[in-house]
Motif scaffolding. Structure first.
Motif, short mmCIF file in Angstrom:
data_model
loop_
_atom_site.label_atom_id
_atom_site.label_comp_id
_atom_site.label_asym_id
_atom_site.label_seq_id
_atom_site.Cartn_x
_atom_site.Cartn_y
_atom_site.Cartn_z
N VAL A 18 -1.92 24.93 -44.71
CA VAL A 18 -0.69 24.64 -45.84
C VAL A 18 0.33 26.40 -45.32
CG1 VAL A 18 0.28 24.70 -48.11
CG2 VAL A 18 -1.46 23.43 -47.85
N LEU A 19 -0.30 27.33 -45.27
CA LEU A 19 0.47 28.27 -45.13
C LEU A 19 1.23 28.59 -43.38
CD1 LEU A 19 -1.68 30.82 -47.01
CD2 LEU A 19 0.40 30.39 -48.02
N ARG A 24 1.67 36.71 -50.04
CA ARG A 24 2.15 37.66 -49.19
C ARG A 24 1.42 38.68 -49.96
NH1 ARG A 24 6.71 36.50 -46.29
NH2 ARG A 24 7.16 34.62 -46.03
N TYR A 29 -1.64 19.56 -52.50
CA TYR A 29 -0.67 20.50 -52.99
C TYR A 29 0.40 19.57 -52.13
CZ TYR A 29 -3.58 25.33 -51.97
OH TYR A 29 -4.37 25.82 -51.81
N PRO A 79 5.21 20.79 -54.61
CA PRO A 79 6.01 22.35 -54.54
C PRO A 79 5.41 23.28 -55.36
CG PRO A 79 7.53 20.31 -54.49
CD PRO A 79 5.78 19.80 -55.28
N GLN A 124 1.90 24.92 -53.40
CA GLN A 124 2.30 25.56 -52.02
C GLN A 124 3.27 26.66 -53.04
OE1 GLN A 124 4.01 22.85 -49.54
NE2 GLN A 124 4.09 21.50 -50.86
N ALA A 125 4.08 27.41 -53.30
CA ALA A 125 4.38 28.35 -53.31
C ALA A 125 4.10 29.35 -54.30
CB ALA A 125 6.00 27.80 -54.65
N GLU A 182 1.47 30.38 -51.50
CA GLU A 182 2.27 31.52 -50.65
C GLU A 182 2.24 32.84 -51.17
OE1 GLU A 182 6.56 32.10 -48.04
OE2 GLU A 182 5.58 30.04 -49.13
N LYS A 209 2.77 27.12 -41.94
CA LYS A 209 4.49 26.26 -41.71
C LYS A 209 5.11 27.47 -42.72
CE LYS A 209 4.21 21.48 -40.53
NZ LYS A 209 4.48 20.54 -40.40
N ARG A 210 4.29 27.23 -44.11
CA ARG A 210 5.39 29.10 -45.05
C ARG A 210 5.68 30.27 -44.49
NH1 ARG A 210 6.68 25.61 -49.62
NH2 ARG A 210 6.79 27.23 -51.07
N TYR A 211 4.46 30.47 -44.18
CA TYR A 211 3.54 31.99 -44.13
C TYR A 211 2.78 32.25 -43.00
CZ TYR A 211 2.77 36.98 -45.97
OH TYR A 211 2.35 38.37 -45.30
#
Length: 367
Positions: free
Chosen positions: A162-163, A359, A344, A348, A351-352, A355, A165-167
């Motif tokens: 999942v991460l 982080r 997931y 959204p 997912q957020a 992420e 692409k996002r992070y």
């Protein structure tokens, strides 16, 4: 009612249709445990506090009765919603005032149960069916073989996907952690009392298991804690880490974590003073903060498991497979990698949150 007053109840009952997940409820003795906690453990803790000169009431809805036979199990509780108690929105962080209120209730419970165990020892567990069972304990991992480890690994692997692409940096850090340590982070020292002084831990303490009452100005004034089916003999970090990482955001923790831990410590210390019990040896504010921070990577590992379940879209790709409930371990179907990813992708918010957590771990050098 004969008094003329209307009563409202919550009736928790055993699922009528047998599925793998329902069979797991039998395996864990969840209803047996919770009934026994209400009938045996909580009254003993309150009686113990009273014997030490402290009138203490555990912050839960009133328990009326329950029944267990692994077929028709139920629990009958007071419904506190008409009195103004509401469940917080699980998709957003609790507020500072809400968390402080919860800490001021959690700390006395931990302190009194610690003092009780220190004074009474293990005798009480013989009166509680299945009480020492814990989903994350070493003994249950032996019972479940490799299924538990595989399950945790599945959720962690999907979280990496999942991460990506996002992070990407976070995904790579998570992957390298496993390469270095062999398994995802899941430090059992923070889930048992093998390292720390023992207490009773809720184990599943998060915003969906608390009910909060506000005053006319919208300020939280009272809290009720619910759902004790996983309560066990553990340690304070089991609840503190899980609660803070399921029920608050990285922004909240950055701004308020030390304040919240100080509130908890002060309430714990004050409670022990009231019941004439010394603090556990070496338990200082510095120790609390240091050990909490030492367990953060473990909390992140657990969050990769609970996050899609709590905030994701729980669906099944093969519902017909539930008809075969011979296997008591819910390691297929709803917990396949395909389904975890679907949880997931259809959420959204999940997912957020993942992420943001990743982080936080990377920026603070936990991963």
């Amino acid at each position: 009612m004969a008094s003329g007053k209307q009563k409202h109840f919550v009736f928790k009952h055993f699922p009528m249709e047998m599925t793998k997940e329902n069979a797991f409820v039998i395996f864990t003795k969840a209803f047996w445990r919770e009934n026994s906690i209400y009938k045996v453990i909580f009254p003993k803790l309150e009686e113990f506090a009273k014997s030490r000169g402290f009138e203490y009431e555990i912050p839960t809805p009133k328990y009326y009765k329950g029944y267990n036979d692994d077929k028709h199990d139920y629990i009958l509780l007071e419904d506190v919603r008409p009195a103004g108690y509401i469940m917080p929105d699980k998709t957003i962080s609790l507020t500072k005032d809400q968390v402080i209120l919860i800490m001021k209730e959690l700390a006395p419970f931990h302190a009194i149960s610690y003092a009780f165990l220190r004074d009474q020892g293990e005798r009480v567990f013989k009166e509680v069916e299945g009480f020492q069972y814990c989903f994350f304990a070493d003994d249950i991992k032996e019972i479940m073989g490799t299924n538990f480890d595989i399950l945790i690994q599945k959720f962690y692997d999907v979280a990496i996907e999942v991460l990506e692409k996002r992070y990407p940096e976070g995904a790579e850090k998570m992957r390298k952690y496993v390469e270095k340590n062999g398994t995802p982070p899941n430090n059992v020292e923070h889930l048992t009392d093998k390292k720390y002084f023992p207490t009773l831990a809720h184990v599943d303490l998060w915003s969906n298991n608390v009910l909060i009452k506000n005053d006319e100005l919208g300020q939280p004034t009272s809290v009720k804690i619910i759902d004790f089916q996983f309560m066990q003999r553990g340690n304070i970090f089991t609840d503190l880490l899980y609660f803070m990482y399921t029920s608050t955001t990285p922004e909240f923790r950055k701004a308020h974590l030390h304040t919240i831990l100080n509130v908890y410590y002060d309430a714990f210390q004050e409670t022990l003073e009231k019941i004439k019990t010394p603090l556990p040896w070496g338990f200082t504010k510095g120790f609390l903060i240091d050990e909490f921070e030492a367990g953060i990577i473990s909390a992140f590992g657990r969050m990769t498991f609970v996050l899609p379940i709590q905030l994701g879209s729980l669906t099944k790709t093969k519902p017909e497979d539930d008809k075969n409930s011979e296997d008591l371990i819910p390691d297929a179907d709803v917990h396949s990698k395909e389904n975890i990813m679907k949880m997931y992708m259809e959420s959204p918010r999940a997912q957020a949150r993942l992420e943001a957590l990743a982080r936080e771990m990377v920026e603070n050098n936990y991963l």
